[in-house]
Design a protein around this motif. Structure first.
Motif: not given
Length: 500
Positions: A98, A106, A495-497
């Motif tokens: 990141w 997350q 899933a995405g951040t």
């Protein structure tokens, strides 16, 4: 004046009754047969042949005290010493670090079993988390794990430039669920951060069993050396190979003595021609070099020095060696010695006869060597084909059947006009393994009998072939997917951040 102590002279006559060769052979055979039968017992009580009505191997039912028709559950398995479940380690890490953020989170899902699936309270799934947070200036930050409702489960607080800062947290139990989250929040901008989560995952299947309730044993460095199939090969190997190896070593030692025997007879004849008696000749030859025969010549010399007659000495020698070649030559010499004939001619004749027999045996070995090579090559080709079938063909068929099931075509794979139904890979591995083991017994026995005419030599070849098969199957074929080890679920971001 003190009397000088007399020295004791000890001569070991080592008469035939002191020979422990056969006693050792019988002891080795008895122990090996016992261990071999134990291996066969373990194999047969875990094989498909003795699967009980409850789907468990007979061995498991006996050790755990299950009735043949009792269907064990998770709780009863955990109460049995051999059926405890050990957790697998699942790891989640970001694909890329990141970069450049103040706060970032997350979402992830936690696999496992719930109470309705397991029929009991699931074991606690332990989780560890570590992180590495960097910033250009000192900054306070925290690393946190949150449950699906968004409540904090565990938090670590630290400073990016603090000496000894170690981002670490642990959670004693993380139940199965969706939309857990981890977040990293910093007072100053984070230049780069990484994290790692490690989860103890339970699937409800005992460590020693596959998902079809077959014994596969514990995982040792990626291998399962105590899988029940191995004990089929171990049984044959242990039962025959150690005794065959020992007896072959004995015969090789005797063969080396036989090779020097003609030289000993020739030298004995020369000393007799020179006017020495047999007693003096043997005692003189005891200082000569006859390789493996040195010990026996020295023994004959010792026996003669203690007054044992020459005829008895050579007969005891023949009894110790015990081969037809030596017995035949010694019987000629013994008869000539009793009759009082020209022993030198008999000795020369016996030496020439023995040398000719050993030459013919050598010719036989050289002629048979090419056939032995063919037998080993044919077994290697057969083993290679079986390994390729087990490693490539069976997984392909099983995988295509699985895809066919997903497509709803009825549980089989269409190949032209032929439909291959669903298969269990371990069943075919079992058949293949039994096949190569029996082939090893047959090929090895034939190779040994052709080479030396001895069953022990055949069992030595068979044992080495069985050992080769065990190594090939364990290193190449017995992979987790083929022996029925449950695949580990994915433990990765769902899933995405997001920004918390």
């Amino acid at each position: 004046m003190a009397r000088k102590k007399k020295e004791k002279i000890v001569v070991d006559l080592d008469l035939p009754k002191d020979d422990s060769t056969l006693t050792k052979l019988y002891a080795i055979l008895a122990i090996c047969i016992l261990l071999g039968l134990t291996s066969f017992t373990f194999w047969v009580t875990n094989s498909h042949l003795t699967t009980q009505p409850n789907g468990q191997p007979m061995f498991v039912n006996m050790v755990c005290g299950y009735a043949p028709d009792y269907q064990p559950n998770y709780v009863s398995n955990e109460s049995c010493s051999i059926l405890h479940e050990s957790p697998d380690k699942l790891v989640m890490e970001p694909d890329d670090p990141w970069m450049e953020f103040y706060s970032l989170g997350q979402l992830f899902d936690v696999p496992g079993l719930n109470e309705s699936e397991l029929g009991a309270t699931p074991p606690p799934q332990y989780m560890e988390g570590t992180c590495d947070v960097g910033a250009s200036v000192p900054s306070n930050y925290y690393f946190e794990i949150r449950d699906p409702s968004g409540s904090s489960i565990e938090r670590y607080e630290g400073n990016t430039h603090a000496e000894g800062d170690s981002c670490y947290l642990n959670i004693t139990d993380v139940p199965k669920g969706e939309l857990y989250s981890l977040v990293i929040v910093s007072d100053e901008k984070v230049t780069e951060a990484t994290y790692k989560l490690t989860l103890d995952y339970y699937d409800g299947i005992p460590e020693n069993m596959n998902n079809k309730s077959q014994w596969i044993g514990p995982d040792v460095g990626g291998f399962r050396p105590t899988i029940f199939l191995n004990f089929f090969g171990f049984g044959f190997f242990i039962m025959f190979w150690p005794a065959a190896y020992y007896w072959d070593k004995v015969k090789e030692r005797i063969n080396r003595m036989e090779e020097k025997f003609p030289d000993f007879l020739r030298d004995l004849a020369e000393y007799w021609k020179g006017g020495l008696s047999m007693t003096i000749a043997v005692q003189t030859l005891a200082t000569s070099e006859y390789g493996a025969l040195n010990h026996e010549v020295k023994k004959m010399s010792d026996q003669l020095s203690w007054g044992v007659s020459f005829g008895d000495v050579i007969e005891m020698f023949a009894d110790r060696v015990g081969t037809p070649l030596v017995k035949r030559a010694i019987s000629l010499i013994s008869e000539a010695n009793r009759a009082g004939g020209k022993i030198s001619d008999i000795l020369v004749t016996a030496a020439n006869d023995s040398r000719e027999i050993k030459f013919l045996e050598g010719e036989r070995k050289r002629s048979i060597a090419s056939y032995i090579s063919v037998i080993w090559t044919s077994y290697g080709v057969f083993l290679g084909v079986i390994v390729v079938l087990a490693k490539v063909f069976i997984p392909a068929i099983a995988g295509s059947n699985s895809e066919s099931d997903d497509g709803g075509s009825g549980g089989g794979q269409q190949l032209g006009n032929m439909v291959i139904r669903n298969i269990e890979p371990l069943f075919f591995l079992t058949i293949f393994y039994y096949g190569v083991t029996m082939q090893a017994l047959g090929n090895g026995s034939m190779a040994g009998l052709m080479a030396t005419g001895r069953f022990s030599s055949g069992m030595k070849h068979s044992g080495l072939m069985i050992l080769l098969a065990i190594l090939c199957f364990n290193l190449i074929v017995f992979t987790p997917d083929l022996i029925g080890v449950t695949d580990l679920p994915a433990f990765k971001p769902s899933a995405g951040t997001f920004k918390p």
